[in-house]
Design a protein around this motif. Structure first.
Motif, short mmCIF file in Angstrom:
data_model
loop_
_atom_site.label_atom_id
_atom_site.label_comp_id
_atom_site.label_asym_id
_atom_site.label_seq_id
_atom_site.Cartn_x
_atom_site.Cartn_y
_atom_site.Cartn_z
N GLU A 1 31.02 -33.55 19.80
CA GLU A 1 31.42 -32.38 18.70
C GLU A 1 30.62 -32.90 17.60
N PRO A 2 30.16 -31.93 16.97
CA PRO A 2 29.49 -32.01 15.74
C PRO A 2 30.10 -32.41 14.76
N LEU A 3 29.63 -33.21 13.67
CA LEU A 3 30.29 -33.46 12.30
C LEU A 3 29.33 -32.87 11.12
N LYS A 4 29.89 -32.09 10.34
CA LYS A 4 29.21 -31.48 9.23
C LYS A 4 29.69 -32.25 8.06
N ILE A 5 28.90 -32.69 7.34
CA ILE A 5 28.97 -33.69 6.04
C ILE A 5 28.53 -32.88 4.66
N ASN A 6 29.34 -32.71 3.76
CA ASN A 6 28.89 -31.78 2.61
C ASN A 6 29.45 -33.03 1.39
N VAL A 7 28.39 -33.51 0.61
CA VAL A 7 28.65 -34.26 -0.69
C VAL A 7 28.48 -33.28 -1.76
N TYR A 8 29.68 -33.53 -2.54
CA TYR A 8 29.77 -32.78 -3.84
C TYR A 8 29.68 -33.51 -4.98
N GLY A 9 28.97 -33.33 -6.02
CA GLY A 9 28.99 -34.26 -7.46
C GLY A 9 30.13 -33.56 -7.97
N LEU A 10 31.01 -34.33 -8.62
CA LEU A 10 32.27 -33.94 -9.56
C LEU A 10 31.84 -34.31 -11.11
N TYR A 11 32.02 -33.27 -11.94
CA TYR A 11 31.55 -33.66 -13.32
C TYR A 11 33.06 -33.39 -14.17
N SER A 12 32.98 -34.12 -15.34
CA SER A 12 33.84 -34.10 -16.20
C SER A 12 34.27 -32.64 -16.84
N SER A 13 33.51 -31.77 -16.63
CA SER A 13 33.81 -30.66 -16.96
C SER A 13 34.62 -29.71 -16.09
N GLY A 14 34.91 -30.28 -14.80
CA GLY A 14 35.66 -29.78 -13.66
C GLY A 14 34.67 -29.04 -12.91
N ALA A 15 33.39 -28.96 -13.03
CA ALA A 15 32.55 -28.22 -12.20
C ALA A 15 32.06 -29.21 -10.84
N SER A 16 31.65 -28.76 -10.05
CA SER A 16 31.23 -29.72 -8.83
C SER A 16 29.75 -28.74 -8.43
N GLU A 17 29.01 -29.77 -7.82
CA GLU A 17 27.68 -29.13 -7.30
C GLU A 17 27.43 -29.77 -5.85
N LEU A 18 26.76 -28.96 -4.72
CA LEU A 18 26.65 -29.66 -3.58
C LEU A 18 25.41 -30.28 -3.64
N LEU A 19 25.52 -31.62 -3.58
CA LEU A 19 24.37 -32.44 -3.42
C LEU A 19 23.48 -32.88 -2.34
N PHE A 20 24.41 -32.71 -1.20
CA PHE A 20 23.91 -32.95 0.08
C PHE A 20 24.71 -32.28 1.13
#
Length: 195
Positions: free
Chosen positions: A138-157
């Motif tokens: 079965e496949p495994l999807k990995i999403n890595v998000y950066g979390l910032y002090s402002s509460g925002a997040s960004e998909l990095l990988f």
């Protein structure tokens, strides 16, 4: 003569006790006969046991309070006709035990029990090791998000790994806070990393 009286008293006492026990046996409520005993070995304190319907809606949840063997009675016959399953969420596995209810009778299907392996994450310095056993490829999807002090997040990988029985990945993360979201077997798992 004294022994005859003692034996007679004992006999009368035994008959009275037997009659009392039989009286209680006749008063057993029919619902008690519908209780299904569930026994699961090798549970740990903090494991999560749930009953879910075929759509994944949770009908019952309990946190296991004691490690070892778990036994509890459930009246599954009160559920509407349909397909259900017990789900035991452990550290790195999720075990499902399916059963069907039809005409107030619950029937387990041992052949359809499954074990799903969850992703395992281990951090060492700035490296994050990800492993997962995927016996059905079965496949495994990995999403890595950066979390910032402002509460925002960004998909990095993001990456989807397919066709491997033993999935292994190593990610190097700079200083910061991260959220790693895994998707596999129609389930989502989240791990937070503070670097």
């Amino acid at each position: 003569m004294k022994n005859v009286l003692n034996n007679t008293k004992k006999g009368i006492l035994m008959v009275a006790m037997l009659a009392t026990v039989m009286g209680f046996a006749n008063e057993i409520d029919g619902r008690d006969l519908r209780i299904t005993a569930l026994t699961i070995n090798n549970v740990k304190e903090g494991n999560l046991l749930s009953i879910k319907d075929i759509n994944g809606s949770t009908l019952y949840t309990e946190i296991i309070e004691q490690s070892g063997s778990y036994t509890k009675g459930f009246d599954l016959t009160e559920l509407p006709d349909g397909s259900y399953f017990f789900e035991l969420d452990k550290d790195i596995t999720i075990k499902t035990i399916p059963f069907n209810v039809k005409s107030n009778i619950a029937v387990f299907d041992k052949d359809k029990e499954t074990i799903i392996f969850k992703p395992f994450v281990q951090k060492h310095n700035d490296l994050v090791y990800i492993t997962k056993l995927a016996p059905e490829l079965e496949p495994l999807k990995i999403n890595v998000y950066g979390l910032y002090s402002s509460g925002a997040s960004e998909l990095l990988f993001t990456e989807t790994i397919k066709g491997k029985e033993n999935i292994e990945r190593v990610l190097k993360l700079e200083r910061g806070n991260y959220k790693i979201v895994f998707n596999s077997n129609d389930k989502t798992y989240t791990k937070y990393i503070n670097n």
